[in-house]
Design an enzyme around this catalytic site. Structure first.
Site, short mmCIF file in Angstrom:
data_model
loop_
_atom_site.label_atom_id
_atom_site.label_comp_id
_atom_site.label_asym_id
_atom_site.label_seq_id
_atom_site.Cartn_x
_atom_site.Cartn_y
_atom_site.Cartn_z
N ASP A 243 -24.09 2.79 -34.52
CA ASP A 243 -24.70 2.15 -35.65
C ASP A 243 -23.92 0.80 -35.71
O ASP A 243 -23.90 0.27 -36.94
CB ASP A 243 -24.28 3.06 -36.84
CG ASP A 243 -23.01 3.52 -37.13
OD1 ASP A 243 -22.15 3.14 -36.43
OD2 ASP A 243 -22.69 3.74 -38.14
N GLU A 244 -23.21 0.31 -34.90
CA GLU A 244 -22.51 -1.16 -35.13
C GLU A 244 -22.57 -1.71 -33.60
O GLU A 244 -22.41 -1.17 -32.66
CB GLU A 244 -21.24 -1.04 -35.58
CG GLU A 244 -20.36 -0.24 -34.98
CD GLU A 244 -19.12 -0.36 -35.74
OE1 GLU A 244 -18.64 -1.56 -36.03
OE2 GLU A 244 -18.09 0.65 -35.96
#
Length: 358
Positions: free
Chosen positions: A104-105
Site C-alpha cells: 500500500d505504499e
C-alpha cells in the site's frame, strides 16, 4: 546539479478502506481487518477505529476492549493485491521508476516523467485524484527532493494529505521534527535518543557523526545525514531479496520445550517450501520468539553451506531454541527466516506485499 523530484504515496487505512468501499454498511464505522478470537491479531484498522486506539498488529482482544463497537472483517488478500496492482498501473502512466515498499505504499521518481509535467506536486495531486475517482480510495502523498523527506511529508497530514517540502524549507522543517518521525527510529532507538537529550531534528543535527555512530552504529551515519536533509538513496525498481521467512502465532501460549519443537518443525516445513518456491539460498538462520507479554527476541547462526532443506534447517533451529528460556516465559509466536543470500544467486524480486501471517 538537478534536484530529484520524489513522491511517496501511502494509501490511507488500505485494507479497511477497501472493506468499507465494498460494503456500504461498514462506512463510517470502526472496523478491524483480522480475526476476532483469543489469538487473533488486527491486520488493519479504519480511522474510525484508530480514534479508540486500535492499531495494526494489536491483539484482537485488546482492540475489542478499547472499542466495544468494533466490527471485525476477514481479510481478503487477493482483493488487496488486485487493487494494489491497479494503483501501480496508475503510477506507471507517470514513471517507470517505482519502488514499492509494501502493498500500500511506494516511492516514485518523477524527475523525468512520461507526462512532461514540471511540478511533482501536480503529479501527486493528479495521482491522488485518479485513485479517488477510479478506485474510490484515499491516498496521502509527500513530495520532496529525496526519499526521507518525501516519506516524512506523506505522513505529515494524513489522512488524505498532500505535503511538499521544498529545499529552502527543508532544514527548518527537519529541525522541528520529533526524532520519532525520522525514518528508522523506532521506540527503542527513540528512548535511547531521549536519554542522550536528543528530542528533535535540531538536537540530532547538533550531534557529531562520531557520537552518533558510537551509540547507533551504522545507522548513526543515516541519522546524521537525515538531520541535514541529505538522502542520496535512489528509487530502486528491482531489489535482491535479502531474506525469506515465516512465523506462526500459536493457538495457546507454550512453555513446554517438546511442544515448541513440534511447532518449530511445522514452521521449518513451511519455510523450506517457501525457499524452494522462490529459489532462495541463504547462509544465516534466525529464530524469532515472541513471548506472552509481546516482548520478543531473536537468535541467529550462520553456516558455510546454504540452508535449503529440512535436514539443513531443523537441527540448527533446535539448537537456537535451546538458547531461549521458554520454561519461565510462555511463548506466543515462533518464526524462522533465512538471510545472507549467496552472491551468485540470479533471482530478483519486487517487494509488493506484506502477507497475512498465521
Amino acid at each position: 546539479m538537478t534536484l530529484r523530484k520524489i513522491i511517496h504515496i501511502d494509501m490511507d487505512a488500505f485494507y479497511a478502506s477497501i472493506e468499507q468501499r465494498d460494503n456500504p454498511e461498514l462506512r463510517g464505522k470502526p472496523i478491524a481487518v483480522g480475526r476476532e478470537e483469543e489469538r487473533g491479531v488486527v491486520a488493519a484498522a479504519s480511522y474510525e477505529a484508530r480514534k479508540f486506539g486500535v492499531r495494526s498488529a494489536m491483539a484482537s482482544t485488546r482492540a475489542r476492549k478499547l472499542c466495544p463497537e468494533l466490527i471485525f472483517v476477514p481479510g481478503r488478500m487477493e482483493v488487496y493485491k488486485k487493487v494494489s496492482e491497479q494503483i501501480r498501473d496508475i503510477f506507471a502512466e507517470y514513471t517507470d521508476l517505482i519502488e514499492p515498499l509494501s502493498i500500500d505504499e511506494a516511492f516514485l521518481d518523477v524527475t523525468e516523467n512520461k507526462k512532461g509535467m514540471e511540478l511533482a506536486v501536480d503529479i501527486a495531486k493528479e495521482i491522488k485524484r485518479r485513485i479517488r475517482e477510479e478506485l474510490h480510495l484515499v491516498a496521502s502523498a509527500g513530495v520532496s527532493y529525496n526519499k526521507f523527506l518525501a516519506k516524512v511529508a506523506s505522513d505529515y497530514r494524513k489522512p488524505d494529505g498532500l505535503c511538499t517540502i521544498h529545499p529552502d524549507q527543508a532544514q527548518d522543517f527537519i529541525d522541528h521534527l520529533p526524532v520519532e518521525a525520522f525514518w528508522g527510529v523506532g521506540k527503542v532507538t527513540a528512548k535511547k535518543m531521549h536519554e542522550l537529550f536528543i528530542h528533535t531534528g535540531k538536537d540530532l543535527r547538533a550531534c557529531s557523526l562520531e557520537m552518533l555512530t558510537h551509540y547507533f552504529g551504522k545507522a548513526g551515519q543515516l541519522y546524521h545525514d537525515f538531520a541535514r536533509g541529505i538522502d542520496e538513496r535512489p528509487v530502486e525498481v528491482i531489489r535482491i531479496r535479502k531474506s525469506l521467512g515465516c512465523e506462526h502465532t500459536l493457538e495457546r501460549d507454550l512453555t513446554s520445550r517438546t511442544s515448541l519443537i513440534i511447532e518449530l518443525y511445522h514452521v521449518t516445513t513451511e519455510l523450506v517450501e517457501r525457499l524452494k518456491r522462490h529459489n532462495f539460498r541463504g547462509n544465516t538462520l534466525t529464530l524469532k520468539i515472541k513471548f506472552h507479554d509481546f516482548t520478543q527476541i531473536t537468535r541467529s547462526q550462520s553456516t558455510v553451506q546454504p540452508l535449503v532443506t529440512l535436514q539443513d534447517i531443523l537441527p540448527l533451529a533446535k539448537q537456537l531454541l535451546k538458547e531461549v528460556d521458554c520454561e519461565h516465559h510462555a511463548v506466543r509466536l515462533i518464526g524462522l527466516s533465512v538471510s545472507n543470500p549467496q552472491e551468485d544467486r540470479k533471482g530478483v524480486w519486487r517487494q509488493l506485499e506484506l502477507p497475512f501471517k498465521r
